[in-house]
Design a protein around this motif. Structure first.
Motif, PDB file in Angstrom:
ATOM      1  N   GLY A   1       0.755  -1.244   0.000  1.00 29.14           N
ATOM      2  CA  GLY A   1       0.000   0.000   0.000  1.00 29.14           C
ATOM      3  C   GLY A   1       0.784   1.291   0.000  1.00 29.14           C
ATOM      4  O   GLY A   1       1.916   1.366  -0.494  1.00 29.14           O
ATOM      5  N   ALA A   2       0.150   2.309   0.555  1.00 28.59           N
ATOM      6  CA  ALA A   2       0.668   3.671   0.512  1.00 28.59           C
ATOM      7  C   ALA A   2       1.916   3.855   1.369  1.00 28.59           C
ATOM      8  O   ALA A   2       2.628   4.844   1.239  1.00 28.59           O
ATOM      9  CB  ALA A   2      -0.408   4.663   0.965  1.00 28.59           C
ATOM     10  N   ALA A   3       2.192   2.891   2.245  1.00 29.25           N
ATOM     11  CA  ALA A   3       3.440   2.946   3.008  1.00 29.25           C
ATOM     12  C   ALA A   3       4.463   2.010   2.383  1.00 29.25           C
ATOM     13  O   ALA A   3       5.535   1.800   2.940  1.00 29.25           O
ATOM     14  CB  ALA A   3       3.181   2.558   4.461  1.00 29.25           C
TER      15      ALA A   3
ATOM     16  N   GLN B   1       5.948   3.733  -6.295  1.00 28.02           N
ATOM     17  CA  GLN B   1       5.505   4.137  -7.636  1.00 28.02           C
ATOM     18  C   GLN B   1       5.323   5.652  -7.701  1.00 28.02           C
ATOM     19  O   GLN B   1       5.641   6.292  -8.702  1.00 28.02           O
ATOM     20  CB  GLN B   1       4.167   3.460  -7.975  1.00 28.02           C
ATOM     21  CG  GLN B   1       4.265   1.950  -8.155  1.00 28.02           C
ATOM     22  CD  GLN B   1       4.919   1.568  -9.477  1.00 28.02           C
ATOM     23  OE1 GLN B   1       5.508   2.407 -10.159  1.00 28.02           O
ATOM     24  NE2 GLN B   1       4.862   0.295  -9.797  1.00 28.02           N
ATOM     25  N   SER B   2       4.788   6.200  -6.627  1.00 27.28           N
ATOM     26  CA  SER B   2       4.553   7.631  -6.583  1.00 27.28           C
ATOM     27  C   SER B   2       5.877   8.400  -6.626  1.00 27.28           C
ATOM     28  O   SER B   2       6.028   9.391  -7.344  1.00 27.28           O
ATOM     29  CB  SER B   2       3.755   7.962  -5.312  1.00 27.28           C
ATOM     30  OG  SER B   2       3.419   9.318  -5.261  1.00 27.28           O
ATOM     31  N   LEU B   3       6.848   7.911  -5.868  1.00 24.49           N
ATOM     32  CA  LEU B   3       8.172   8.538  -5.858  1.00 24.49           C
ATOM     33  C   LEU B   3       8.847   8.397  -7.225  1.00 24.49           C
ATOM     34  O   LEU B   3       9.509   9.322  -7.709  1.00 24.49           O
ATOM     35  CB  LEU B   3       9.042   7.883  -4.773  1.00 24.49           C
ATOM     36  CG  LEU B   3      10.422   8.498  -4.556  1.00 24.49           C
ATOM     37  CD1 LEU B   3      10.317   9.936  -4.082  1.00 24.49           C
ATOM     38  CD2 LEU B   3      11.234   7.674  -3.557  1.00 24.49           C
TER      39      LEU B   3
ATOM     40  N   VAL C   1       3.028   1.320  -3.390  1.00 27.69           N
ATOM     41  CA  VAL C   1       2.382   2.459  -4.051  1.00 27.69           C
ATOM     42  C   VAL C   1       3.181   3.743  -3.799  1.00 27.69           C
ATOM     43  O   VAL C   1       3.308   4.592  -4.691  1.00 27.69           O
ATOM     44  CB  VAL C   1       0.908   2.619  -3.599  1.00 27.69           C
ATOM     45  CG1 VAL C   1       0.292   3.849  -4.230  1.00 27.69           C
ATOM     46  CG2 VAL C   1       0.092   1.390  -3.972  1.00 27.69           C
ATOM     47  N   ALA C   2       3.740   3.871  -2.612  1.00 23.24           N
ATOM     48  CA  ALA C   2       4.613   5.009  -2.323  1.00 23.24           C
ATOM     49  C   ALA C   2       5.816   5.007  -3.266  1.00 23.24           C
ATOM     50  O   ALA C   2       6.248   6.054  -3.754  1.00 23.24           O
ATOM     51  CB  ALA C   2       5.075   4.972  -0.869  1.00 23.24           C
TER      52      ALA C   2
END
Lengths: 290, 290
Positions: A147-149, A155-157, A152-153
């Motif tokens: 997830g976001a931690a 990929q975002s970076l 997905v984090a």
């Protein structure tokens, strides 16, 4: 049994389970099942399921009977590839030598195939939770890694750094989140099921994930589409932040060697674990596709 | 307390929890947290959390202390709106009167915000699983409603039918999967936590979800952007399969009345439940935004 035979044993065991799960899928409309199957069955080395089975055995647990969680991990990995390949993301037309999901089914169906696989992974992991607290903890570890931690984090970076440079600090974060967390997940989950080595497993898994990403970066720079089955040389064209962009090719090779050593050191911190296969797996990741 | 006051009580309780969760979010990079927060905090009537709290009370359970699952449901609903609005999907530039996620953050970040919210929902639901088997079953119900056997199947069918017509049979399936399952989820989850009414709750929830979708279809045909906060008249332009396309506007109104009656009948099958608020909620859904 040598390393290759053992790898093949784990691999074949997972592949048989995967084939059965895919054959039994009957989500409607048909295109949803087809698109999920297409990406799940497109081959790949199944590193994460193999790592999960091998870690279970290394930590003194049977891997037979734990196929569902291996499958859940692979579903999450597969969803991440589908969404990563989308035109709005990395815009990759090929994956494992075949057209990527959005090329085969269109963009909307590819987004949904990814959403479906992510949900499916949790459906499967939740199905194991009735087996007890260790399974709940393992499912939580998977969720945290995805997830976001976690992934997905990463990929975002990755998006944020593309075309804008970034240094070693961002690269370390990228290695850890984009790839490390989901490579570490099977090792951590195995440790949680075994009830030991949880911290050591995470450290080793993150180092192995970093090694995996560095060799990926190197292969993109030097590989050919035939051996890799996906587009290559894209990282440089798209100004991605990679081991090669930060250290150069030679420097990246040195980093890979460094992380391979680190992986082996970390394996030796797990007193009493049977690390022989995992040690060879480190070498396999270091030398893959060369 | 009348219906509006009670709704506002549930709504405010959820909103406070939501604000705190959002304020505490610190996923990196910042844009990931910002994009998740942007969509979570963009208002909305919070029908699913309110329905969850109200169902818990109707079934004799306290709703205070169950905020996490309400939040998980809302995260899944929010992810579905973000992905649904994407250019490759419904291509909607507005949502709840604000630019949609891909307009505000770009397409790639919107895809990731959705992926992050979906993972986050399971993270939260898994966090409740240690509280016992009823929580595991509730999390499983949420997962089933969201995934390839539920909402994602509905989105896939929606794509398939758009521009290609389809009749009453497809429409019934669309109502059930696209909207019904995630409206039913909070009612079913409340029943599982209460340890009773599970089947009745599902029947009621699916009927309420259908009513919700029919009124949505009617509003798209007759509403204005100001009251609705999103683009309207799109269904007809894009040849969507809707209650209005199949039955005409007058026929759709009749269907809505029919389902509102069905909802109330189904509520009365739950012997011993305190259904007063839920009965009025049915009326509220029937008349919303008119």
């Amino acid at each position: 049994m040598n390393f290759s035979e053992q790898y093949e044993l784990y691999h074949a065991h997972f592949e048989e389970y995967l084939q059965n799960r895919c054959a039994g899928m009957a989500f409607k409309p048909d295109i949803l099942t087809e698109s999920m199957r297409y990406s799940l069955l497109s081959g790949g080395k199944r590193v994460r399921p193999v790592l999960f089975f091998a870690s279970l055995e290394a930590f003194g647990q049977a891997y037979r009977g734990e196929e569902a969680l291996a499958f859940a991990i692979e579903c999450i990995h597969t969803y991440s590839l589908i969404h990563d390949d989308l035109p709005a993301m990395d815009n990759d037309d090929f994956r494992r030598g075949k057209p990527s999901s959005h090329k085969a089914f269109g963009e909307a169906n590819a987004i949904l195939a990814g959403d479906a696989l992510l949900s499916y992974a949790f459906d499967i992991a939740l199905g194991e939770c009735m087996r007890g607290e260790r399974y709940i903890r393992a499912a939580q570890a998977l969720s945290a890694a995805a997830g976001a931690a976690g992934m997905v984090a990463g990929q975002s970076l990755d998006l944020l750094c593309t075309g804008k440079g970034g240094g070693e600090r961002e690269l370390l974060q990228l290695w850890r989140d984009k790839t490390g967390r989901l490579i570490a997940a099977p090792v951590v989950m195995a440790a949680l099921l075994a009830g030991k080595y949880a911290d050591e497993a995470e450290q080793f898994g993150l180092a192995l994930g970093t090694l995996f990403q560095i060799t990926d970066d190197i292969l993109d720079a030097v590989g050919s589409r035939n051996t890799l089955g996906k587009s290559v040389g894209k990282d440089a064209r798209e100004q991605k932040l990679t081991a090669v962009s930060v250290y150069g090719l030679e420097g990246a090779e040195k980093q890979a060697d460094r992380y391979a050593c680190k992986c082996k050191e970390l394996l030796h911190t797990m007193a009493g674990a049977d690390i022989a296969f995992l040690e060879k797996l480190v070498e396999y990741v270091r030398r893959r596709d060369r």
